[in-house]
Design an enzyme around this catalytic site. Structure first.
Site, PDB file in Angstrom:
ATOM      1  N   GLY A   1      14.434  49.837  26.646  1.00  0.00           N
ATOM      2  CA  GLY A   1      13.390  50.378  25.479  1.00  0.00           C
ATOM      3  C   GLY A   1      13.795  50.065  23.977  1.00  0.00           C
ATOM      4  CB  SER A   2      12.857  51.983  21.204  1.00  0.00           C
ATOM      5  OG  SER A   2      11.567  51.920  21.367  1.00  0.00           O
ATOM      6  CB  ALA A   3      18.354  51.600  22.548  1.00  0.00           C
TER       7      ALA A   3
END
Length: 703
Positions: free
Chosen positions: A397-399
């Protein structure tokens, strides 16, 4: 005429009488001469070569036998013993060059008067071999077998090997019924028979009593090849929380793994040597194994060992000093266990694989802690699984958005001074709207720093569209540069995402790339947009740690390592001189400028310390010294291997976090993931990170 015949007869008889004694005398003379020559030759051999022939009779061969030495120790970064050796008394057997099965049978029969060995795993063939080894038993069974078992259809006798195979077959067909005592003897017989010529095996190396040792020692003369020695086993004084990282060692019965047999035999190993089979034990096998002892053995003309003498005591295996502090490691594992238990108590782990965390020094690449919890979705049982950090992949995800922004900066589609873009959702034909977690219209436009703070998916997709030289029209198919996947992945790879990190533990896997084209051969434009905000490709957690460390240290992708140094072992078993020290290894320098880096570092600082209502990492804001981070959330579906064709699988959410601290001069970077939860409530990665920072700062005295 009559007179003439009479004269001839008289002359002939006279000659016969004189000829016969002459011939006999000649024959006797020849025999006497030959006999005299034979006696002379024997005398000559006895006098001239007698000593040589006697020496040949008494001749012995000298050969060198190798013996194992204790394996090297493994210590943590503070010198605490993590893995050591416990020494056990043992009964050993060294197999002579030409010992027969019936000889071993007799030795076993005598040995079991003094030693008790538990019944081991025996096949029917093992039992048959033991039965046939009894003196005279093989011949008796061969005699009682049907004729077809002893010779072929033409009446020719079978070869010795074929005949023995049929004896085994016949014994098995008749039924094998051994008593408990016989089964124990058959176990020892199997162990001793399986030894190679002049190799040593352990008959019993656990639970040996002082009485057994004394009685065997007293009767060694009647037990050829048997001796009293020692063996070692791996022990873990600090517990086994790190055992999965360290790996395992084979037993003597397992020996060398089949896939490495030829290589290790060529390197001087024996088939039954105990070797590292996984992870650190395997990766540093040549260091930990040490150098074998050598013993010179004299073998007589009867192929029995006459004497042996040690000519080299061997060198104990070298010691490994790890980068991991076992106290910090235990705290990280306990925190991970606690938070996953909390998630389980909240009822959101029924589809979860577990949870994982890793911390490393971003300035050197040294691993500070690796921890994992593996969850069995069928039983709900959890086990420690630190190796999941390097061999399991997840869509994070957004990491990963820090790499997306820096990739766009390096690509030139935005600059540190000009990076404001509209924050609009993306509408594609036949798919749900692609947007951020916050409501559409919350922001009209965002800078790169702000997009990281509030984790905007729209901003990352806008960057991908620019890199793909695409023109977006709502609800229409987007035409992109066909190399868009290679472009974005090329930047991701520079940070270590999607490639192996090179960590010094065997078994590392690399991230998994999603398909770039659909079944019709068309570019998957929607997936390219998903890739930009971390919802497509999968990465290992060690890749995530390398990626955030690269940002933390200014752009140097460092090779992670877990072994800090290697030390010799002194004769008294203590650590000796340091042989080598691991130095930081730069795999590549990412090509961004310092101004470009500051855009992302500012955004990650604001993720923790921003005041916007949609700031994502504020649970870490009270940590001192301050830290920077990037949170991640990815949506996926639970794949049930028992129901792979389920048209409506349950949706799951993976939450992740990458972080480094202190923000201005980082000495720790971490990556954490809680995959496949049924709800994102709880912010479990942030809770784990918060405790990890508190524990690390306390242990290292940072204020």
């Amino acid at each position: 005429m009559k007179r003439i015949l009479e004269i001839i007869r008289k002359r002939t008889g006279s000659q016969a009488k004189s000829t016969i004694p002459f011939r006999l005398n000649l024959l006797f003379f020849i025999v006497f001469a030959l006999f005299a020559l034979l006696v002379g030759q024997l005398a000559y051999l006895q006098i001239v070569y007698g000593g040589k022939f006697q020496a040949e009779v008494d001749r012995t061969d000298k050969t060198v036998m190798q013996g194992n030495v204790p394996r090297g120790m493994i210590y943590d970064s503070k010198g605490r013993l993590l893995v050591g050796n416990s020494t056990e008394s043992a009964i050993t057997y060294t197999k002579s060059a030409s010992v027969k099965s019936e000889d071993i049978y007799q030795i076993v029969d005598r040995l079991t008067k003094y030693v008790t060995v538990k019944k081991g795993k025996l096949s029917e063939r093992d039992k048959a071999d033991y039965i046939l080894a009894q003196k005279g038993r093989s011949a008796a069974i061969a005699k009682s077998m049907p004729k077809s078992y002893r010779q072929d259809s033409d009446g020719n006798a079978y070869s010795a090997n074929k005949l023995y195979a049929n004896e085994v077959k016949y014994v098995q067909e008749q039924g094998i019924h051994l008593s408990q005592s016989q089964l124990e003897k058959a176990t020892i017989f199997k162990t001793m028979s399986s030894a190679y010529a002049l190799s040593t095996v352990f008959v019993k190396d656990q639970g040996l009593t002082s009485k057994e040792i004394a009685e065997v020692s007293e009767h060694l003369t009647e037990l050829p090849g048997v001796s009293v020695g020692t063996n070692w086993n791996r022990e873990y004084p600090q517990g086994k929380s790190i055992a999965s990282i360290i790996g395992g060692v084979s037993t003597e019965q397992q020996g060398i793994p089949d896939d490495e047999l030829n290589i290790m035999l060529a390197s001087g190993y024996s088939r039954n040597d105990r070797v590292g089979t996984s992870y650190l034990e395997k990766s540093y096998e040549s260091i930990l194994a040490g150098t074998k002892s050598q013993r010179q053995v004299e073998i007589g003309s009867n192929n029995q060992i006459n004497s042996s003498k040690e000519i080299y005591a061997g060198q104990k295996g070298g010691n490994l000093n790890l980068t991991i502090d076992s106290e910090f490691q235990k705290k990280v594992q306990d925190t991970l266990n606690s938070e996953f238990a909390a998630a389980k108590g909240a009822g959101i782990t029924q589809y979860s694989d577990g949870a994982y965390a890793v911390a490393m020094n971003p300035q050197t690449g040294a691993i500070l802690a690796m921890a994992g919890v593996r969850n069995n979705t069928k039983t709900g049982k959890t086990t420690e699984d630190a190796l999941g950090v390097i061999n399991r992949t997840f869509v994070m995800g957004s990491a990963v958005k820090g790499a997306t922004v820096l990739g766009a900066l390096m690509d030139g589609v935005i600059t540190p001074e000009n990076n404001t873009l509209p924050d609009n959702p993306i509408y594609l034909p036949g798919t749900p709207v692609k947007k951020s977690v916050y409501p559409i219209g919350t922001y009209s436009s965002l800078t790169a720093q702000k997009a990281l703070e509030v984790s905007s998916n729209e901003y990352m997709m806008a960057l991908a569209l620019k890199e793909a030289k695409a023109t977006y029209v709502p609800s229409r198919q987007i035409k992109m540069d066909p190399n868009i996947f290679q472009t974005m992945r090329g930047y991701f790879n520079q940070f270590g995402l999607g490639v192996k990190t090179g960590i010094d533990i065997s078994g590392e896997t690399k991230g998994i790339e999603g398909a770039t084209k659909n079944s019709a051969g068309q570019l998957k434009t929607g997936s390219a947009l998903d890739l930009s905000y971390g919802n497509y490709d999968a990465y290992t957690l060690i890749e995530m740690a390398q990626y955030i460390s690269t940002i933390a240290n200014g752009g140097y992708r460092l090779k992670p390592y877990i072994v800090q140094s290697i030390q010799k072992t002194r004769n008294d078993g203590k650590k000796g001189a340091v042989e080598s020290v691991t130095k930081p290894s730069v795999l590549n320098r990412v090509g961004f400028t310092n101004d470009e880096l500051q855009v992302v570092k500012t955004g990650m600082y604001n993720v923790v310390h921003g005041t916007d209502g949609w700031t994502t990492g504020t649970r870490l804001k009270d940590i001192s010294p301050s830290v920077s981070a990037k949170t991640g959330t990815a949506q996926s579906f639970y794949y049930n291997p028992d129901d792979p064709n389920n048209p409506d699988p349950p949706s799951t959410i993976t939450t992740s976090l990458v972080s480094f601290g202190p923000s201005d001069n980082p000495n720790i970077a971490m990556a954490i993931v809680f995959p496949n939860l049924s709800s994102e409530n709880g912010n479990y990665p942030q809770l784990v990170a918060h405790q990890m920072y508190e524990d690390y700062y306390k242990l290292t005295g940072q204020k």
